[in-house]
Design a protein around this motif. Sequence first.
Motif, PDB file in Angstrom:
ATOM      1  N   ARG A 138      25.871  57.158  42.800  1.00  0.00           N
ATOM      2  CA  ARG A 138      27.284  56.783  42.822  1.00  0.00           C
ATOM      3  C   ARG A 138      27.630  55.631  41.888  1.00  0.00           C
ATOM      4  O   ARG A 138      28.734  55.561  41.358  1.00  0.00           O
ATOM      5  N   ALA A 139      26.708  54.710  41.709  1.00  0.00           N
ATOM      6  CA  ALA A 139      27.011  53.475  40.981  1.00  0.00           C
ATOM      7  C   ALA A 139      27.525  53.674  39.557  1.00  0.00           C
ATOM      8  O   ALA A 139      28.469  52.980  39.146  1.00  0.00           O
ATOM      9  N   VAL A 408      20.420  70.241  55.689  1.00  0.00           N
ATOM     10  CA  VAL A 408      21.199  71.411  56.107  1.00  0.00           C
ATOM     11  C   VAL A 408      22.503  71.507  55.311  1.00  0.00           C
ATOM     12  O   VAL A 408      22.910  72.593  54.881  1.00  0.00           O
ATOM     13  N   VAL A 409      23.166  70.368  55.094  1.00  0.00           N
ATOM     14  CA  VAL A 409      24.476  70.380  54.454  1.00  0.00           C
ATOM     15  C   VAL A 409      24.408  70.852  52.998  1.00  0.00           C
ATOM     16  O   VAL A 409      25.428  71.249  52.420  1.00  0.00           O
ATOM     17  N   LYS A 410      23.236  70.849  52.417  1.00  0.00           N
ATOM     18  CA  LYS A 410      23.079  71.305  51.036  1.00  0.00           C
ATOM     19  C   LYS A 410      23.224  72.816  50.906  1.00  0.00           C
ATOM     20  O   LYS A 410      23.491  73.329  49.814  1.00  0.00           O
ATOM     21  N   VAL A 436      33.948  59.227  46.390  1.00  0.00           N
ATOM     22  CA  VAL A 436      32.700  59.632  47.031  1.00  0.00           C
ATOM     23  C   VAL A 436      32.825  60.971  47.742  1.00  0.00           C
ATOM     24  O   VAL A 436      31.914  61.798  47.687  1.00  0.00           O
ATOM     25  N   PHE A 437      33.979  61.246  48.381  1.00  0.00           N
ATOM     26  CA  PHE A 437      34.110  62.408  49.252  1.00  0.00           C
ATOM     27  C   PHE A 437      35.050  63.510  48.761  1.00  0.00           C
ATOM     28  O   PHE A 437      34.843  64.674  49.104  1.00  0.00           O
ATOM     29  N   ALA A 438      36.068  63.175  48.003  1.00  0.00           N
ATOM     30  CA  ALA A 438      37.135  64.154  47.774  1.00  0.00           C
ATOM     31  C   ALA A 438      37.303  64.610  46.332  1.00  0.00           C
ATOM     32  O   ALA A 438      37.904  65.669  46.095  1.00  0.00           O
ATOM     33  N   ALA A 443      29.743  62.957  44.970  1.00  0.00           N
ATOM     34  CA  ALA A 443      28.399  62.924  45.556  1.00  0.00           C
ATOM     35  C   ALA A 443      28.364  63.466  46.984  1.00  0.00           C
ATOM     36  O   ALA A 443      27.417  64.156  47.371  1.00  0.00           O
ATOM     37  N   LYS A 444      29.384  63.164  47.780  1.00  0.00           N
ATOM     38  CA  LYS A 444      29.410  63.592  49.170  1.00  0.00           C
ATOM     39  C   LYS A 444      30.458  64.679  49.432  1.00  0.00           C
ATOM     40  O   LYS A 444      30.881  64.875  50.568  1.00  0.00           O
TER      41      LYS A 444
END
Length: 524
Positions: A138-139, A408-410, A436-438, A443-444
């Motif tokens: 992320r950095a 699992v989420v992968k 990060v999320f949207a 990454a997430k």
Amino acid sequence: MKRKRKLAAGLLALALICSTLMACGSASGTSKSKSSSSGSKEIVIGDTTFNTSNEESDVNPHNAYSGWACIRYGIGETLVRYSDDMKVEPWLATKWENVDQTTWKITLRDNVSFSSGRKMDAEAVKECLEHLISVHDRAPSDLKIASMDADGQVLTIHTSEPNPSLMNYLGDPYGCIIDVKAGFDNGIVAGTGPFIVSSMKPDESLMLTKNKNYWDGEPKLDKVTIRTITDGSTLASALQSGEVQAAYGMAYESYPQFENDSFNIKQISTSRCFFAKMNFDSSSVCSDPAVRKAIAMGIDKQGFVKNLLESNGYVANGVFPSGFAFGGDKVKARSYDPDGAKKVLEDAGWVDSDGDGVREKDGKKLAVKWLTYPSRQELPILAESAQSTLADIGIKVEINSTADQNEVVKDPSKWDVYAMANVQCPTGDPQYWFTVFARTGAAKNQGQYSNPDLDALIEQMSVTFDTDERNALALKMQQEVLDDDAFVFCAFLKMSMISQAKVKNYTPHACDYYQVTRDLDISQ
């Protein structure tokens, strides 16, 4: 339902308590007495979150989310820190200047050394940040560092584009300043904090000794042990018995047994949120907008907070709590409306033609694979709550609560909804959560959510310095994800830390960092 859950938890605790508490005692000596024969002062903290499941496999801040352990447990420090109203304050940096849109001049403290003995100067910080952006996921996109110049105690950062959030991001746990020349021996690093790692067993324990040369004054404790205890009932029993003197991450239903003069319960509102992300992959039932909308309308957030969190939280509306200028109280989310959710599904062709209580469409049952994990004690409870209320509208929820959720989420075929707990605004700035999320490819963003309008707003925010404009953009961005039903924000937590009354200065913070400090103490 609550009594059954408490009984089950109690039986589980009885099954696990002996082995867990024996491990605590064997690792830390006679744990009920925290003063050794030599007069040293020690404390054992039980913690549900220091484990691989939470991507905290060690204390190396450049490894996934292990920076949280580094900063929480007093090993590392960042250039800036956050006040409890999430304002950026000096820490290892004494001041900073935005020279122009892509140049930042940061002045460092002159009296700081790493636990390796090396002086912290601009060259050491430059080396640390260079290593960070070369290995972290992320950095690089957060910091946008193009180059750096080191001159004594002055670090000049040149960014590849305007980055108004740079100083906020430098307070993220991954920004802990470490001596990279000292190495990363099995995930152990040399930081600038009040404590030094003496030994570490991932998913079991972390042993700390005080940094006698700490720049901000000698720590009051000689030793601190972080003991990983992922079961909340076992953690409660360990605190009651004195095998641990403080606890983080305990289940709310255990709180009443500590509401007496023998213990301290300290609590603060945070931006840590229980929320669910949807899987947009074509193999998922949640790729259907009607299903996502019905789920958003079929979760009883108020009931979850009142009856299951026992009011130790508050209902979430948007991404952020209402206390922020860009808080969720200023956007419109789906309200709990079971009848409306039924109509949404029926209009989309999801009907219960065989009368078994589960809707189907084109021969496919409306079964939602709900992925979550147990180390945050209330996440499985949220899953059960959603399972109950969504069943009322014809959606079958199949719960998979596993410590292996990161693997699992992968695989998009193995889940439809992934419910997690996350600090939504850990840097005091709204940009963090969206990047990060949207954002497309974030990454997430394992659910493969992609909204070009949202991506454009994120890009606009990334170069916007005016605070009012950033707040307005944050509200627009929240509304985008809510209108797409890409996420359902259920509840924000009140962060609580519980300790024996003789423990001093074990204090929660809104950012969820800074647990183990030089002032943490225990009376003899």
